[in-house]
Design a protein around this motif. Sequence first.
Motif, mmCIF file in Angstrom:
data_model
loop_
_atom_site.group_PDB
_atom_site.id
_atom_site.type_symbol
_atom_site.label_atom_id
_atom_site.label_comp_id
_atom_site.label_asym_id
_atom_site.label_seq_id
_atom_site.Cartn_x
_atom_site.Cartn_y
_atom_site.Cartn_z
ATOM 1 N N GLU A 397 123.310 4.730 46.601
ATOM 2 C CA GLU A 397 123.901 5.604 45.594
ATOM 3 C C GLU A 397 123.127 6.895 45.322
ATOM 4 O O GLU A 397 123.716 7.917 45.009
ATOM 5 N N TYR A 398 121.801 6.796 45.408
ATOM 6 C CA TYR A 398 120.970 7.917 44.929
ATOM 7 C C TYR A 398 119.941 8.375 45.957
ATOM 8 O O TYR A 398 119.560 7.622 46.855
ATOM 9 N N VAL A 399 119.480 9.611 45.722
ATOM 10 C CA VAL A 399 118.295 10.104 46.430
ATOM 11 C C VAL A 399 117.196 10.213 45.374
ATOM 12 O O VAL A 399 117.359 10.905 44.370
ATOM 13 N N THR A 409 112.394 11.875 40.213
ATOM 14 C CA THR A 409 113.784 12.233 39.887
ATOM 15 C C THR A 409 114.753 11.372 40.687
ATOM 16 O O THR A 409 114.376 10.742 41.675
ATOM 17 N N GLN A 410 115.998 11.427 40.214
ATOM 18 C CA GLN A 410 117.073 10.666 40.852
ATOM 19 C C GLN A 410 118.279 11.607 40.911
ATOM 20 O O GLN A 410 118.601 12.241 39.916
ATOM 21 N N ALA A 411 118.894 11.712 42.082
ATOM 22 C CA ALA A 411 120.099 12.549 42.187
ATOM 23 C C ALA A 411 121.183 11.724 42.850
ATOM 24 O O ALA A 411 120.933 11.047 43.848
ATOM 25 N N GLU A 418 120.092 16.611 38.753
ATOM 26 C CA GLU A 418 119.063 15.580 38.935
ATOM 27 C C GLU A 418 118.744 14.928 37.598
ATOM 28 O O GLU A 418 118.798 15.584 36.561
ATOM 29 N N THR A 419 118.408 13.649 37.630
ATOM 30 C CA THR A 419 117.976 12.965 36.411
ATOM 31 C C THR A 419 116.473 12.721 36.540
ATOM 32 O O THR A 419 116.010 12.230 37.566
ATOM 33 N N ARG A 420 115.737 13.096 35.481
ATOM 34 C CA ARG A 420 114.283 12.895 35.517
ATOM 35 C C ARG A 420 113.964 11.466 35.102
ATOM 36 O O ARG A 420 114.344 11.016 34.027
ATOM 37 N N SER A 443 116.605 10.582 28.509
ATOM 38 C CA SER A 443 117.028 9.428 27.721
ATOM 39 C C SER A 443 118.188 8.715 28.393
ATOM 40 O O SER A 443 119.068 9.334 28.956
ATOM 41 N N CYS A 444 118.127 7.403 28.293
ATOM 42 C CA CYS A 444 119.176 6.563 28.850
ATOM 43 C C CYS A 444 120.303 6.528 27.820
ATOM 44 O O CYS A 444 120.046 6.598 26.623
ATOM 45 N N TRP A 445 121.533 6.435 28.272
ATOM 46 C CA TRP A 445 122.681 6.355 27.359
ATOM 47 C C TRP A 445 122.477 5.149 26.450
ATOM 48 O O TRP A 445 122.369 4.023 26.926
ATOM 49 N N ASN A 446 122.378 5.383 25.141
ATOM 50 C CA ASN A 446 122.152 4.292 24.185
ATOM 51 C C ASN A 446 120.914 3.473 24.492
ATOM 52 O O ASN A 446 120.883 2.263 24.245
ATOM 53 N N GLN A 449 113.948 6.175 26.828
ATOM 54 C CA GLN A 449 113.745 7.246 27.804
ATOM 55 C C GLN A 449 113.403 6.581 29.137
ATOM 56 O O GLN A 449 112.725 5.551 29.167
ATOM 57 N N ARG A 450 113.867 7.171 30.218
ATOM 58 C CA ARG A 450 113.624 6.571 31.531
ATOM 59 C C ARG A 450 112.121 6.581 31.857
ATOM 60 O O ARG A 450 111.404 7.481 31.420
ATOM 61 N N SER A 451 111.688 5.567 32.615
ATOM 62 C CA SER A 451 110.286 5.514 33.042
ATOM 63 C C SER A 451 110.209 4.838 34.413
ATOM 64 O O SER A 451 111.126 4.118 34.796
ATOM 65 N N ASN A 468 113.736 0.126 42.914
ATOM 66 C CA ASN A 468 114.567 -0.833 42.171
ATOM 67 C C ASN A 468 114.665 -0.385 40.726
ATOM 68 O O ASN A 468 113.828 0.382 40.252
ATOM 69 N N GLU A 469 115.671 -0.939 40.047
ATOM 70 C CA GLU A 469 115.814 -0.680 38.608
ATOM 71 C C GLU A 469 115.910 -2.063 37.946
ATOM 72 O O GLU A 469 117.017 -2.510 37.624
ATOM 73 N N PRO A 470 114.772 -2.778 37.783
ATOM 74 C CA PRO A 470 114.833 -4.157 37.288
ATOM 75 C C PRO A 470 115.445 -4.257 35.893
ATOM 76 O O PRO A 470 116.128 -5.224 35.581
ATOM 77 N N ASN A 471 115.191 -3.258 35.055
ATOM 78 C CA ASN A 471 115.852 -3.179 33.746
ATOM 79 C C ASN A 471 116.478 -1.807 33.659
ATOM 80 O O ASN A 471 115.983 -0.868 34.291
ATOM 81 N N LYS A 472 117.540 -1.718 32.844
ATOM 82 C CA LYS A 472 118.253 -0.435 32.764
ATOM 83 C C LYS A 472 117.284 0.702 32.408
ATOM 84 O O LYS A 472 116.535 0.605 31.425
ATOM 85 N N CYS A 473 117.280 1.708 33.263
ATOM 86 C CA CYS A 473 116.470 2.914 33.064
ATOM 87 C C CYS A 473 114.957 2.673 33.189
ATOM 88 O O CYS A 473 114.159 3.522 32.791
ATOM 89 N N GLU A 474 114.579 1.495 33.714
ATOM 90 C CA GLU A 474 113.161 1.249 34.042
ATOM 91 C C GLU A 474 113.105 1.049 35.561
ATOM 92 O O GLU A 474 113.694 0.102 36.077
ATOM 93 N N TYR A 475 112.432 1.962 36.221
ATOM 94 C CA TYR A 475 112.470 1.971 37.690
ATOM 95 C C TYR A 475 111.122 1.498 38.252
ATOM 96 O O TYR A 475 110.076 1.676 37.632
ATOM 97 N N GLU A 476 111.213 0.918 39.451
ATOM 98 C CA GLU A 476 109.993 0.512 40.174
ATOM 99 C C GLU A 476 110.099 1.033 41.596
ATOM 100 O O GLU A 476 111.127 0.864 42.249
#
Length: 496
Positions: A397-399, A409-411, A418-420, A443-446, A449-451, A468-476
């Motif tokens: 889905e993303y780059v 970032t994620q696009a 781009e999303t930071r 910030s994540c919708w509702n 903030q993304r990390s 990966n995104e193990p939790n919404k808006c938390e990336y690894e």
Amino acid sequence: MTLIVDGVDLPCPRGVSPKDAQFYDPMKDFPCFDGSQIIPFSLVNDDYCDCQDGSDEPGTSACYNGSFHCPNAGYVELKILSSRVNDGICDCCDGSDEYISNHCENTCHILNAAAMARAEARAKVFSEGNELRLQLIETAKQMKQEKEERAKKLHEEKLEAEKVKEAAEAQKSAAEEAENAALEVYRAQEEEARQQKALQEQQEERNEAHEAFFNLDSNQNNLLELREIQVKQTFDTNKDGQVSDDEIPWYLNLKTEEVNEDMFFESIWPQIKPLYMLEKGIFMPPQPHQDEPTGGEETGEREEEKDQNEEGPEEDSGTDDSNQPEESHDEPMYDPHTTRLIEEAKEAKAQFESAEQALQNILHEINQIKEKSEVNYGPEDEYAPLDGQCYSYTDREYVYRLCPFNQVTQASKSGGAETRLGTWSKWSTADQGPVMIFENGQSCWNGPQRSTKVFVSCGRAHEVTSVNEPNKCEYEMHFETPAACKITTEVRHDEL
Ligand code: MAN
């Protein structure tokens, strides 16, 4: 396997690790590990579960919670649940868990060979990566030196730029002062013209008021009385044929029955002027053109002419000078000396602004170098050359872009902004090694903030290997880099 107790070599019970062998002394009763009871040693491994913790049956499957130790000679020893003993499945590579059927082949040497090969390959990566790591350290040293030299140069440039700015400021002040002095003459003239215009307007106002007073004061006694107002249809705003009190409140408010012209001008005229002028407009239609025919039935003709005028305004304005504005609102023209001073002041201001900008640029760069000098680039600055670089990773889905010490970032592949996913924050550590922490992303919708956590490991090249995104808006992310290929004794030990 044997156990030496008081110089006597005793057999180690089946399923017991050498470390625990000391607790199984055949000469003594056996205390369950949980202390629940002490049983005769003959009950150990008798295929009946006596201890609640399963410690009396390490070599049988009698207890559901016991554990069996595979010696796995030549490979890595292993602990398995004792319920897996003699269940037909080979769990230990030496086959020791299936001792009744004894059908398992000893595969420990194969596993060992594979592990050795993996370890060797890994060691090769480490060794090659370490060479690159040493180069990174060298590059980092050079970069640091260049930065220090640049900082020194910038310091000198700053002193110079401050002097230039100071001189430009002095020049600007002098030029502006000269410009102001020259313009003062024009300002005074403008002020005088403005005052004269105001006076003239005031006079015109007074004349209008005088005319109105004269018209309203029908008995011409220079005093305005209630009855003189009441007969004026001008004030009969509801057109019922009479002027009632509520139609002339401005008059009643005076609490007097008659006013002289001065009072009229001060208090009444400002209030009635709009009404009065409107009424005057109705009864005094605009004067027709001299050459325009007059009379009721010509309305149609006039309409026609109006239409023509609208279509061809150029014809009308042609040579008629009276249509020109009396006053020009253009900027006043200045004499050549003043014009030159204005130009000089403009130029001096531009010079000053450019000197100030130059100084700002230098200060900005000094600040940037200072900020970067405070970043932790690893114990030997081995990660410093990664600052300013970005590494991409594309999934379905993303780059994603990892820019170490800067941001992640994620696009979306389908386009859009781009999303930071976080800006550089700090280092952390995990079991596997160092972790880069990026925080305070968009910030994540509702949500928060993304990390992003970036797990760093040794690799021949700088490469993001998974996201990966193990939790919404938390990336690894997993990131391989030669910078992490430091060969330590622990690494070699871990591999085996
Ligand atoms: C976007 C992406 C996802 C994230 C959602 C949250 O679609 O940033 O990674 O889970 O927003 O709404």
